[in-house]
Design an enzyme around this catalytic site. Structure first.
Site, PDB file in Angstrom:
ATOM      1  N   ASP A 185       0.856  -1.192   0.000  1.00  0.00           N
ATOM      2  CA  ASP A 185       0.000   0.000   0.000  1.00  0.00           C
ATOM      3  C   ASP A 185       0.890   1.239   0.000  1.00  0.00           C
ATOM      4  O   ASP A 185       1.878   1.314   0.746  1.00  0.00           O
ATOM      5  CB  ASP A 185      -0.925   0.005   1.219  1.00  0.00           C
ATOM      6  CG  ASP A 185      -1.918   1.136   1.167  1.00  0.00           C
ATOM      7  OD1 ASP A 185      -2.953   0.964   0.453  1.00  0.00           O
ATOM      8  OD2 ASP A 185      -1.676   2.157   1.801  1.00  0.00           O
ATOM      9  N   ASP A 187      -1.750   9.213 -10.680  1.00  0.00           N
ATOM     10  CA  ASP A 187      -1.769   8.026 -11.553  1.00  0.00           C
ATOM     11  C   ASP A 187      -0.378   7.711 -12.086  1.00  0.00           C
ATOM     12  O   ASP A 187      -0.007   6.533 -12.201  1.00  0.00           O
ATOM     13  CB  ASP A 187      -2.732   8.258 -12.728  1.00  0.00           C
ATOM     14  CG  ASP A 187      -4.188   8.286 -12.269  1.00  0.00           C
ATOM     15  OD1 ASP A 187      -4.468   7.811 -11.152  1.00  0.00           O
ATOM     16  OD2 ASP A 187      -5.046   8.769 -13.048  1.00  0.00           O
ATOM     17  N   GLU A 192      -4.553   2.596  -4.316  1.00  0.00           N
ATOM     18  CA  GLU A 192      -3.099   2.546  -4.240  1.00  0.00           C
ATOM     19  C   GLU A 192      -2.611   1.231  -3.635  1.00  0.00           C
ATOM     20  O   GLU A 192      -1.467   1.119  -3.233  1.00  0.00           O
ATOM     21  CB  GLU A 192      -2.583   3.714  -3.390  1.00  0.00           C
ATOM     22  CG  GLU A 192      -2.916   3.659  -1.908  1.00  0.00           C
ATOM     23  CD  GLU A 192      -4.303   4.168  -1.584  1.00  0.00           C
ATOM     24  OE1 GLU A 192      -4.627   4.339  -0.403  1.00  0.00           O
ATOM     25  OE2 GLU A 192      -5.110   4.365  -2.543  1.00  0.00           O
TER      26      GLU A 192
END
Length: 552
Positions: free
Chosen positions: A431, A448, A474
């Site tokens: 993460d 992005d 994410e």
């Protein structure tokens, strides 16, 4: 009968079936529309058999008509030759008989017309030839001067030739028409003139021939009788019957002489009619003249006897054609299977596009003719295109469009395959720390770009057989098959350092937190190990982020 059956079959095959197939009524069209159960081989067999039977029956019908025509033509020629042979034989008989009488006339002249000499000459003639049943010498007045023993000429109207009484030369034999002799028996007479020693006409010598009973003329003509129903008559110039197989008809008047001699289409003097235009009761008639007597020979043969052997000839033709016909049927049966086999195999494969084994079998289908080869090539190209499209669609459906890693669907499929393989698998949950702040500060577009860069780092660190997937936002996961907990921890640490040491454009440094679990040590299945790795990830975040936490 046989001809009628052939005509009906040919008519149905050539006319009725095509007309029937053109019926436009929907009900009939639906009734006779080919069903799906009719396969190509059956269709080829039925079509070929239909045409073979049509050709067979048409050929038999044509052969039947040709045989009839040939038999008719041959019978006409034979009948005419028979009549001419009868006429020639009868003419020879009469002329030879007249020659005997001419020799006797010379002897009588040399004997000064003496009655004793005449009777002796008659006796010798009767001994030399059996052609005459009676002999008679008639003078210039028409009176009987002498007759052979047993000859009855009393009250008999003997035939007289005016030209003899006028003293004219007669080169041809003189033959009388039929007349009634003694005891009412019908007879004819051959005559030759007799002259006196000074050359004057003295009368004639006549040889009588009975037309009934077993006379020499009757026996001579009976020997010329013809078999197979052919019979003949001889009529004189007055249409009186001189000879007939039924003796009761001799001496009667032939009423049909003018009719039978006016049938050129039957006597063969003009073109012959078609066999089916002849009445079964009609007869073949041939006429020939007897020059010595001026008589006519009429030979007749029933047409039903002419065509009596046609059915037998046709049956023999059919029997001779049967072996070739049987071989043709076997060849059609074999070739229809040979033609339909590759198409049937290709159709089966086309009906099972999702069966990869059928696709492989297409390569072994023998497309020995152009159409089958083209269909096989087309199916192979179609299968390849469809397979490529399916793989592309599957890849698109299992891939995250932003990062190029697998999505949740692709991850689930990979986990199912690994579960079936029953192998040890390590799971690393990843993460991005404080990613919401990156989006808020630099915008989602730069966020992005950060995710794509991190995905590239993960795939760089992962092996070819490892599975990298984005679970959403994410969060990423790496599944490492055949990997233990220690090796997975080392992989996670390398990845953490690689991300921390990377400077992202505009954004700068970004860190990640990681959780590690291993199946089957942790959890009863891969999904449970995945949940435990996710829990370890959150503990790493709780401990301050930018670190790796393993399930104990």
């Amino acid at each position: 009968m046989f001809q009628m059956v052939l005509r009906k079959i040919v008519w149905i095959s050539t006319i009725a079936l095509p007309l029937f197939s053109m019926i436009k009524i929907p009900r009939f069209r639906r009734m006779f529309t080919l069903r799906r159960s009719v396969n190509l081989r059956s269709l080829i067999l039925w079509l070929c058999l239909s045409f073979v039977f049509l050709v067979l029956f048409s050929s038999l019908h044509a052969a039947y008509r040709v045989q009839q025509g040939l038999l008719l033509e041959q019978s006409v020629r034979v009948n005419q030759a028979y009549a001419e042979r009868l006429a020639h034989a009868s003419d020879d008989f009469l002329r030879s008989s007249a020659a005997v009488l001419k020799s006797a006339a010379l002897d009588i002249t040399a004997g000064q017309l003496d009655v004793a000499v005449i009777r002796e000459e008659f006796k010798q003639v009767m001994e030399v030839t059996k052609a005459f049943d009676a002999l008679v010498l008639v003078d210039v007045s028409g009176s009987v001067l002498a007759a052979s023993p047993g000859a009855v000429f009393r009250n008999v109207a003997l035939p007289l030739w005016p030209e003899l009484f006028q003293g004219k030369a007669v080169p041809e034999p003189m033959v009388a028409s039929a007349f009634q002799g003694g005891e009412g028996r019908w007879m004819t007479m051959v005559a030759t003139p007799v002259f006196a020693p000074d050359g004057a006409y003295a009368g004639f010598i006549g040889g009588g021939m009975y037309l009934q009973s077993r006379s020499a003329l009757q026996e001579s003509l009976d020997k010329l009788s013809y078999e197979e129903g052919t019979y003949f008559r001889i009529v004189d110039g007055s249409q009186t019957i001189i000879y007939h197989p039924e003796q009761s008809q001799i001496g009667t008047t032939a009423q049909d002489v003018a009719t039978v001699t006016e049938q050129p289409q039957i006597t063969g003097r003009q073109s012959l009619p078609e066999p089916d235009e002849i009445n079964p009761d009609q007869e073949l008639v041939s006429v020939a003249a007897i020059p010595a007597a001026g008589w006519l020979v009429i030979a007749q043969r029933p047409t039903e006897r002419v065509f009596a052997n046609t059915s037998e000839l046709l049956l023999r033709t059919l029997l001779l054609a049967l072996p070739v016909f049987a071989l043709s049927l076997l060849a059609i049966w074999y070739l229809s299977g040979l033609i339909a086999s590759p198409l049937r195999q290709l159709a089966t494969a086309a009906a099972n596009l999702d069966n990869h084994a059928d696709f492989r079998r297409i390569r072994f289908v023998k497309g020995w003719y152009v159409e089958a080869a083209l269909i096989r090539q087309g199916l192979m190209q179609s299968f390849s295109a469809i397979g490529s499209r399916i793989r592309k669609l599957y890849q698109q459906g299992a891939t995250d469009p932003l990062t190029g890693t697998m999505n949740r669907r692709g991850l689930d499929a990979a986990l199912e395959e690994m579960t079936d393989a029953e192998q040890s698998v390590a799971v690393v949950m990843i993460d991005v720390d404080h990613f919401k702040a990156v989006n808020d500060r630099f915008g989602h577009a730069l966020g992005d770009e950060v995710l794509k860069a991190i995905a590239e780092l993960i795939m760089t660190q992962a092996r070819r057989e490892d599975v990298v997937a984005r679970l959403g936002g994410e969060e990423f996961v790496v599944v490492l098959p055949e990997t233990g907990l220690e090796a997975a921890g080392q992989f996670a640490e390398r990845l953490r350092r690689a991300v921390a040491q990377t400077v992202f454009e505009t954004v700068g440094s970004v860190t990640v937190s990681l959780g590690v679990a291993c199946y089957p040590e942790h959890g009863n299945d891969l999904y449970e190990a995945l949940a435990l790795a996710d829990a370890a990830l959150y503990r790493a975040k709780a401990d301050g982020r930018n670190r790796v936490h393993q399930v104990e």
